[in-house]
Design a protein around this motif. Structure first.
Motif, mmCIF file in Angstrom:
data_model
loop_
_atom_site.group_PDB
_atom_site.id
_atom_site.type_symbol
_atom_site.label_atom_id
_atom_site.label_comp_id
_atom_site.label_asym_id
_atom_site.label_seq_id
_atom_site.Cartn_x
_atom_site.Cartn_y
_atom_site.Cartn_z
ATOM 1 N N GLU A 134 2.962 13.527 -10.032
ATOM 2 C CA GLU A 134 4.153 14.695 -10.170
ATOM 3 C C GLU A 134 4.599 14.811 -11.452
ATOM 4 O O GLU A 134 4.537 15.986 -12.080
ATOM 5 N N SER A 135 4.900 13.690 -11.857
ATOM 6 C CA SER A 135 5.321 13.730 -13.380
ATOM 7 C C SER A 135 4.278 14.145 -14.370
ATOM 8 O O SER A 135 4.717 14.867 -15.264
ATOM 9 N N SER A 136 3.389 13.468 -14.225
ATOM 10 C CA SER A 136 2.230 13.902 -15.306
ATOM 11 C C SER A 136 1.736 15.392 -15.205
ATOM 12 O O SER A 136 1.454 16.071 -16.274
ATOM 13 N N ALA A 137 1.788 15.907 -14.118
ATOM 14 C CA ALA A 137 1.606 17.409 -13.797
ATOM 15 C C ALA A 137 2.314 18.150 -14.507
ATOM 16 O O ALA A 137 2.152 19.263 -15.150
ATOM 17 N N ARG A 138 3.729 17.758 -14.495
ATOM 18 C CA ARG A 138 4.950 18.507 -14.914
ATOM 19 C C ARG A 138 4.868 18.366 -16.503
ATOM 20 O O ARG A 138 5.068 19.312 -17.149
ATOM 21 N N VAL A 139 4.397 17.335 -16.908
ATOM 22 C CA VAL A 139 4.356 16.911 -18.442
ATOM 23 C C VAL A 139 3.017 17.844 -18.958
ATOM 24 O O VAL A 139 3.204 18.418 -20.153
ATOM 25 N N ARG A 140 2.099 17.869 -18.307
ATOM 26 C CA ARG A 140 0.726 18.650 -18.766
ATOM 27 C C ARG A 140 1.273 20.087 -18.744
ATOM 28 O O ARG A 140 0.702 20.858 -19.687
ATOM 29 N N GLN A 141 1.912 20.852 -17.702
ATOM 30 C CA GLN A 141 2.465 21.992 -17.727
ATOM 31 C C GLN A 141 3.131 22.328 -19.066
ATOM 32 O O GLN A 141 3.032 23.403 -19.411
ATOM 33 N N GLY A 142 4.209 21.406 -18.951
ATOM 34 C CA GLY A 142 5.052 21.653 -20.214
ATOM 35 C C GLY A 142 4.453 21.653 -21.501
ATOM 36 O O GLY A 142 4.802 22.417 -22.643
ATOM 37 N N ARG B 285 0.853 -1.298 -0.137
ATOM 38 C CA ARG B 285 -0.001 0.041 0.037
ATOM 39 C C ARG B 285 0.883 1.355 -0.164
ATOM 40 O O ARG B 285 0.452 2.124 -0.736
ATOM 41 N N GLU B 286 1.864 1.390 0.896
ATOM 42 C CA GLU B 286 2.789 2.430 0.816
ATOM 43 C C GLU B 286 3.329 2.481 -0.588
ATOM 44 O O GLU B 286 3.738 3.691 -0.903
ATOM 45 N N GLN B 287 4.008 1.398 -1.230
ATOM 46 C CA GLN B 287 4.755 1.250 -2.424
ATOM 47 C C GLN B 287 3.626 2.054 -3.538
ATOM 48 O O GLN B 287 4.075 2.853 -4.273
ATOM 49 N N ALA B 288 2.359 1.623 -3.501
ATOM 50 C CA ALA B 288 1.476 2.085 -4.603
ATOM 51 C C ALA B 288 0.923 3.638 -4.265
ATOM 52 O O ALA B 288 1.214 4.404 -5.286
ATOM 53 N N ALA B 289 1.234 4.014 -3.043
ATOM 54 C CA ALA B 289 0.985 5.532 -2.811
ATOM 55 C C ALA B 289 2.090 6.212 -3.189
ATOM 56 O O ALA B 289 2.141 7.480 -3.901
ATOM 57 N N ALA B 290 3.276 5.600 -3.012
ATOM 58 C CA ALA B 290 4.385 6.342 -3.293
ATOM 59 C C ALA B 290 4.549 6.451 -4.867
ATOM 60 O O ALA B 290 5.037 7.426 -5.375
ATOM 61 N N GLN B 291 4.175 5.404 -5.623
ATOM 62 C CA GLN B 291 4.272 5.474 -7.180
ATOM 63 C C GLN B 291 3.342 6.542 -7.703
ATOM 64 O O GLN B 291 3.338 6.948 -8.442
ATOM 65 N N ARG B 292 2.071 6.324 -6.883
ATOM 66 C CA ARG B 292 0.898 7.215 -7.410
ATOM 67 C C ARG B 292 1.373 8.727 -7.392
ATOM 68 O O ARG B 292 0.838 9.449 -8.222
ATOM 69 N N GLU C 248 9.357 22.199 -25.931
ATOM 70 C CA GLU C 248 9.751 21.045 -27.056
ATOM 71 C C GLU C 248 9.739 19.824 -26.446
ATOM 72 O O GLU C 248 9.230 18.826 -27.097
ATOM 73 N N LYS C 249 10.335 19.536 -25.514
ATOM 74 C CA LYS C 249 10.502 18.207 -24.792
ATOM 75 C C LYS C 249 9.205 17.505 -24.394
ATOM 76 O O LYS C 249 9.300 16.509 -24.289
ATOM 77 N N TYR C 250 8.255 18.194 -24.064
ATOM 78 C CA TYR C 250 7.156 17.782 -23.461
ATOM 79 C C TYR C 250 5.816 17.447 -24.612
ATOM 80 O O TYR C 250 5.062 17.029 -24.206
ATOM 81 N N LEU C 251 6.239 17.880 -25.911
ATOM 82 C CA LEU C 251 5.168 17.940 -26.714
ATOM 83 C C LEU C 251 5.211 16.606 -27.410
ATOM 84 O O LEU C 251 6.240 15.689 -27.378
ATOM 85 N N LEU C 252 3.780 16.162 -27.907
ATOM 86 C CA LEU C 252 3.848 14.919 -28.502
ATOM 87 C C LEU C 252 4.511 15.137 -29.938
ATOM 88 O O LEU C 252 4.865 16.038 -30.484
ATOM 89 N N PRO C 253 5.112 14.028 -30.616
ATOM 90 C CA PRO C 253 5.709 13.881 -31.548
ATOM 91 C C PRO C 253 5.049 14.632 -32.915
ATOM 92 O O PRO C 253 5.584 15.401 -33.654
#
Length: 195
Positions: A60-68, A48-55, A74-79
């Protein structure tokens, strides 16, 4: 010749800024710093702790990608969105007024006219709808013609495959829903070089 006394040397000049500098908190002791570092690096004990840490990390990663993507980095754009040609197409579409932006309000008006119960108003609503669709088709053909001319002048060595589809799909979206977000205003002059 000009000797100063010790009192003159010891007192700072009045015009210097004497505000305290620093980080505003005490430096943690080595023991406290190591405990904080170990707590942050401690692996999760249960699934459960491992799943929470992964989530949390994935969120955080997907929020950074969406903002980018919103900002057009350029590095966050789709091809499909990468490169100077695609950036020019986005700016070209965003800098022009399109009849497609009037379609949603016209659809609402035609629905109201259609449900009014008056056959004359309903037929007028249908004519308005078909006329607006015709205007949108003509606008898209004009967009394609002008875009091809600009691309041939600005990027003579690039292939034009897929550029019309990319421009039309961007133009079909409402301006506030476009990703990456528009960086130019309607009527704004575009720069000469997009390298």
């Amino acid at each position: 010749m000009f000797r100063r006394t010790r009192e003159e040397v010891a007192t700072p000049p009045e015009d210097l800024d004497t505000r305290p500098t620093g980080k505003g908190r005490p430096t943690p002791s080595r023991k406290e710093a190591e405990a904080a570092r170990k707590a942050a690096a401690k692996p999760p004990r249960t699934r459960r702790e491992q799943a929470a840490a992964q989530r949390g990390a994935k969120g955080e990663s997907s929020a950074r990608v969406r903002q980018g993507m919103r900002n057009g980095e350029e590095k966050y754009l789709l091809p499909r969105d990468k490169g100077p040609v695609r950036r020019f197409i986005r700016d070209f579409v965003d800098a022009r007024f399109s009849f497609i932006e009037l379609i949603i309000p016209l659809l609402v008006v035609t629905m109201i006219l259609g449900y009014s119960g008056n056959s004359g108003l309903a037929s007028f609503g249908n004519a308005l709808l078909f006329g607006s669709i015709l205007l949108v088709v003509l606008d898209m053909l004009l967009l394609r013609y002008r875009l091809r001319r600009q691309l041939a002048a600005r990027f003579p060595d690039q292939t034009l495959k897929g550029t019309t589809y990319y421009a039309v799909t961007r133009a079909m979206q409402m301006k506030f829903m476009r990703l990456p977000k528009p960086k130019v205003k309607i009527g704004q002059e575009l720069p000469e070089h997009y390298r």
